[in-house]
Write a protein that holds these residues in place. Sequence first.
Motif, short mmCIF file in Angstrom:
data_model
loop_
_atom_site.label_atom_id
_atom_site.label_comp_id
_atom_site.label_asym_id
_atom_site.label_seq_id
_atom_site.Cartn_x
_atom_site.Cartn_y
_atom_site.Cartn_z
N PRO A 52 0.82 -1.22 0.00
CA PRO A 52 0.00 0.00 0.00
C PRO A 52 0.85 1.27 0.00
CG PRO A 52 -0.82 -1.56 1.64
CD PRO A 52 0.46 -2.12 1.11
N ALA A 53 1.97 1.26 0.74
CA ALA A 53 2.82 2.47 0.79
C ALA A 53 3.41 2.74 -0.60
CB ALA A 53 3.93 2.29 1.82
N LEU A 54 3.94 1.72 -1.24
CA LEU A 54 4.53 1.91 -2.57
C LEU A 54 3.48 2.41 -3.56
CD1 LEU A 54 6.86 -1.24 -2.81
CD2 LEU A 54 7.59 1.16 -2.52
N ALA A 55 2.28 1.88 -3.43
CA ALA A 55 1.20 2.30 -4.34
C ALA A 55 0.87 3.79 -4.15
CB ALA A 55 -0.04 1.45 -4.11
N ARG A 56 1.09 4.29 -2.91
CA ARG A 56 0.84 5.72 -2.65
C ARG A 56 2.03 6.59 -3.04
NH1 ARG A 56 -0.39 3.93 2.53
NH2 ARG A 56 1.32 5.19 3.38
N GLY A 57 3.12 5.97 -3.50
CA GLY A 57 4.29 6.75 -3.91
C GLY A 57 5.28 7.00 -2.78
N VAL A 58 5.10 6.28 -1.66
CA VAL A 58 6.00 6.45 -0.51
C VAL A 58 7.31 5.71 -0.78
CG1 VAL A 58 6.26 5.80 1.94
CG2 VAL A 58 4.08 6.72 1.10
N THR A 59 8.44 6.27 -0.32
CA THR A 59 9.72 5.57 -0.39
C THR A 59 9.81 4.63 0.82
OG1 THR A 59 10.76 7.46 -1.45
CG2 THR A 59 12.23 5.88 -0.41
N VAL A 60 10.07 3.36 0.57
CA VAL A 60 10.12 2.38 1.66
C VAL A 60 11.57 1.93 1.87
CG1 VAL A 60 9.35 0.09 2.44
CG2 VAL A 60 7.77 1.58 1.19
N ILE A 61 12.01 1.97 3.14
CA ILE A 61 13.33 1.43 3.49
C ILE A 61 13.11 0.24 4.41
CG2 ILE A 61 15.58 1.88 4.57
CD1 ILE A 61 15.17 4.85 4.12
N ALA A 62 13.61 -0.93 4.01
CA ALA A 62 13.44 -2.13 4.83
C ALA A 62 14.79 -2.58 5.37
CB ALA A 62 12.81 -3.25 4.01
N ASP A 63 14.83 -2.75 6.70
CA ASP A 63 16.00 -3.32 7.36
C ASP A 63 15.85 -4.84 7.25
OD1 ASP A 63 17.97 -4.16 9.07
OD2 ASP A 63 17.42 -2.80 10.72
N ARG A 64 16.42 -5.40 6.21
CA ARG A 64 16.32 -6.80 5.76
C ARG A 64 15.05 -7.04 4.96
NH1 ARG A 64 20.29 -9.70 7.79
NH2 ARG A 64 21.18 -9.19 9.80
N PHE A 65 15.18 -7.92 3.95
CA PHE A 65 14.02 -8.41 3.18
C PHE A 65 14.35 -9.82 2.74
CE2 PHE A 65 10.82 -7.78 -0.41
CZ PHE A 65 9.73 -7.71 0.43
N TYR A 66 13.83 -10.28 1.61
CA TYR A 66 13.92 -11.73 1.35
C TYR A 66 15.33 -12.26 1.13
CZ TYR A 66 13.76 -10.32 -3.63
OH TYR A 66 13.99 -9.74 -4.84
N ASP A 67 16.30 -11.39 0.77
CA ASP A 67 17.68 -11.90 0.62
C ASP A 67 18.18 -12.51 1.93
OD1 ASP A 67 18.16 -11.01 -2.13
OD2 ASP A 67 18.06 -8.99 -1.29
N SER A 68 17.67 -12.01 3.07
CA SER A 68 18.09 -12.58 4.36
C SER A 68 17.65 -14.03 4.50
CB SER A 68 17.51 -11.77 5.53
OG SER A 68 18.30 -10.64 5.79
N SER A 69 16.47 -14.37 3.98
CA SER A 69 16.03 -15.78 4.08
C SER A 69 16.92 -16.67 3.23
CB SER A 69 14.58 -15.93 3.61
OG SER A 69 13.71 -15.34 4.54
N LEU A 70 17.31 -16.15 2.07
CA LEU A 70 18.20 -16.94 1.22
C LEU A 70 19.57 -17.12 1.90
CD1 LEU A 70 17.63 -18.20 -1.49
CD2 LEU A 70 18.59 -16.18 -2.61
N ALA A 71 20.07 -16.04 2.53
CA ALA A 71 21.39 -16.13 3.17
C ALA A 71 21.35 -16.96 4.45
CB ALA A 71 21.91 -14.72 3.46
N TYR A 72 20.37 -16.69 5.34
CA TYR A 72 20.36 -17.35 6.66
C TYR A 72 19.77 -18.76 6.59
CZ TYR A 72 21.76 -13.13 9.21
OH TYR A 72 22.45 -12.05 9.69
#
Length: 202
Positions: free
Chosen positions: A85-105
């Motif tokens: 929903p945030a991206l759809a509103r044009g908001v910039t989203v910063i995520a502290d970890r996302f799916y690359d962490s599941s691949l790595a850990y």
Amino acid sequence: MNKGYFISFEGSDGVGKSTQIKLLESYLKDLGHELLVLREPGGTQISEAIREILLDKNNAKMSESAELLLYEAARAQLCEELIKPALARGVTVIADRFYDSSLAYQGFGRGIDLNEVQSLNEFATGGLKPDITFLLHLPNSLSRKLIDHEADRLELAGEEFMSRVQTGFLEIAKAEPERIKLIDASGSKEEVFSRIIAELPC
Ligand code: TYD
């Protein structure tokens, strides 16, 4: 469509992600971005409840597949409830970890089949990908953080595990050089931040 920009930060425990995220947050705010800053696992009430289970040292008996599915469940909720929903509103989203962490850990670290992890990542996110990912890398990254707080369940997994995670992140970055920017996390926080800014398209 007015789509926001999606930035994720990755790296082994204790490479200084939180400090860099705070710096980027105030930098982008000053540029006039509307921002949403999130952490994984977490970010929503349901995902934070799952986080408690995942990081609790008393859950030493958690199976590897249950661990992966809990990370994916927390991620699915976060994507549906907040990120999309945030991206759809044009908001910039910063995520502290996302799916690359599941691949790595869970993939490289625990040894779960990488294709299985990738399909679950895809399922949990509905195919959502960060526009850019900063992978913070310290040669011997164990760890600024371990020194000053009590270790959580993942941090107790041992040095060999952490070294597989570290190698995993580097492999993941190699496979997707367009999206994933490898950032040398050594030096002062200002030096590291200038390396991040140099890679930002905006
Ligand atoms: P956290 O305290 O947020 O660590 P950090 O500050 O290093 O991000 O704890 C999150 C822990 O969960 C961290 O050890 C990495 C791990 N993790 C996974 O194993 N798989 C995942 O998919 C994610 C998102 C995190």
